[in-house]
Write an enzyme that holds these catalytic residues in place. Structure first.
Site, short mmCIF file in Angstrom:
data_model
loop_
_atom_site.label_atom_id
_atom_site.label_comp_id
_atom_site.label_asym_id
_atom_site.label_seq_id
_atom_site.Cartn_x
_atom_site.Cartn_y
_atom_site.Cartn_z
NE ARG A 159 2.07 -4.76 11.10
CZ ARG A 159 3.38 -4.53 10.61
NH1 ARG A 159 4.53 -4.99 10.88
NH2 ARG A 159 2.99 -3.88 9.33
NE ARG A 194 -4.46 -1.48 10.25
CZ ARG A 194 -3.51 -0.91 9.66
NH1 ARG A 194 -3.47 0.01 9.05
NH2 ARG A 194 -2.32 -1.50 9.65
NE ARG A 231 6.05 -0.19 10.41
CZ ARG A 231 4.74 -0.26 9.48
NH1 ARG A 231 4.42 0.35 8.67
NH2 ARG A 231 3.79 -0.95 10.04
CE LYS A 242 -1.97 -1.01 3.77
NZ LYS A 242 -1.43 -2.31 4.23
NE ARG A 268 7.93 -2.43 5.95
CZ ARG A 268 6.63 -2.00 6.06
NH1 ARG A 268 5.87 -1.65 4.77
NH2 ARG A 268 5.99 -2.22 7.26
P1 ADP Z 1 0.80 -1.80 7.91
O1 ADP Z 1 -0.30 -1.61 7.08
O2 ADP Z 1 2.17 -2.40 7.49
O3 ADP Z 1 0.39 -2.98 8.92
P2 ADP Z 1 0.41 0.96 9.14
O4 ADP Z 1 1.67 1.74 9.01
O5 ADP Z 1 -0.68 0.98 8.26
O6 ADP Z 1 0.96 -0.87 8.88
O7 ADP Z 1 -0.04 0.65 10.55
C1 ADP Z 1 0.74 0.49 11.81
C2 ADP Z 1 0.16 0.11 12.96
O8 ADP Z 1 -0.64 1.53 13.46
C3 ADP Z 1 -1.02 -0.88 12.80
O9 ADP Z 1 -0.68 -2.14 13.33
C4 ADP Z 1 -2.21 -0.01 14.12
O10 ADP Z 1 -1.48 -0.24 15.55
C5 ADP Z 1 -2.01 1.37 13.85
N1 ADP Z 1 -3.04 1.73 12.67
C6 ADP Z 1 -2.82 2.43 11.75
N2 ADP Z 1 -3.79 2.59 10.97
C7 ADP Z 1 -4.66 2.24 11.55
C8 ADP Z 1 -6.25 2.28 11.69
N3 ADP Z 1 -7.01 2.57 10.47
N4 ADP Z 1 -7.04 1.86 12.91
C9 ADP Z 1 -6.28 1.38 13.89
N5 ADP Z 1 -5.32 1.17 14.19
C10 ADP Z 1 -4.30 1.81 12.97
#
Ligand code: ADP
Length: 217
Positions: free
Chosen positions: A172, A88, A161, A13, A128
């Protein structure tokens, strides 16, 4: 152009979103990036979100919806946006629909679903590395930096990360299956879902997304 990039962690993404944002002239809005920045700055939002982000659990819907509402109000999002990592949950998707209807009387144009098997994600994220300064994304097996540990673009140090270590990636992925995967059916019912196979080489996946978002180009 109002687009959601949907897909498990590591589906690309952020990688594809960066290119598409430049090409389509709309901002890439990543709730993960906003939360990580808030954590780094030690703001109230950051302190509240810290434990959840570190362990790979979701931050509360109301918190994330609040930050998205503020972000979509900025002038650069007036002509569209690419959302990465949001919504999400079904509650977040309902909240987004309400924000768009009330705010601009519009709905989403496309939800691009980046499909990739779970096993591929664990190794992708383990390999990564990110630039600590400009955010460029590398992968030791598919897109290594020219000089180990250094960003090709700006020369800054690369970092990993904290939540990309395999145990947290598995957490996750579980959260994704339980909370986010239902959005595939949610958006299919609303006629905006566009499926893309995200397991191939990056250029191929990018091309497939581009054909959906810019069919005439
Ligand atoms: P990835 O898609 O690679 O898992 P992100 O950078 O999108 O990682 O998100 C990292 C973390 O940030 C998630 O595991 C969660 O804890 C939090 N997070 C991000 N976006 C949301 C969301 N829309 N709702 C709830 N938590 C979120």
């Amino acid at each position: 152009m109002r687009v959601v990039l949907l897909g498990p962690p590591g589906s690309g993404k952020g990688t594809h979103g960066k290119g598409l944002s430049a090409e389509l002239h709309v901002p890439l809005i990543s709730t993960g990036d906003i939360l990580r920045q808030a954590i780094a700055e030690g703001t109230r939002l950051g302190l509240a979100a810290q434990a959840d982000v570190k362990s790979g659990q979701l931050v509360a819907d109301a918190t994330v919806l609040g930050l998205i509402e503020t972000r979509l109000d900025l002038a650069d999002a007036a002509n569209g946006f690419l959302l990465d990592g949001f919504p999400r949950t079904v509650a977040q998707a309902d909240g987004l629909a309400a924000l768009l209807t009330v705010g601009i009387g519009r709905t989403l144009d496309h939800v691009v679903n980046l499909m990739i098997p779970a096993e591929a994600v664990v190794s992708r994220l383990r390999d990564r590395w990110l630039c600590s300064s400009c955010g460029a994304i590398y992968n030791l097996s598919t897109k290594p930096p020219k000089v180990a540990g250094t960003c090709d673009l700006c020369g800054s140090a690369l970092k990993q990360r904290a939540d990309d270590e395999p145990a947290t990636v598995r957490a996750r992925l579980e959260v994704y299956e339980r909370e986010t995967a239902p959005l595939v059916a949610y958006y299919a019912q609303r006629g905006v879902l566009r499926n893309v196979d995200a397991s191939g080489p990056a250029e191929q996946v990018y091309g497939a997304i581009r054909r959906i978002l810019r069919p005439a180009a």
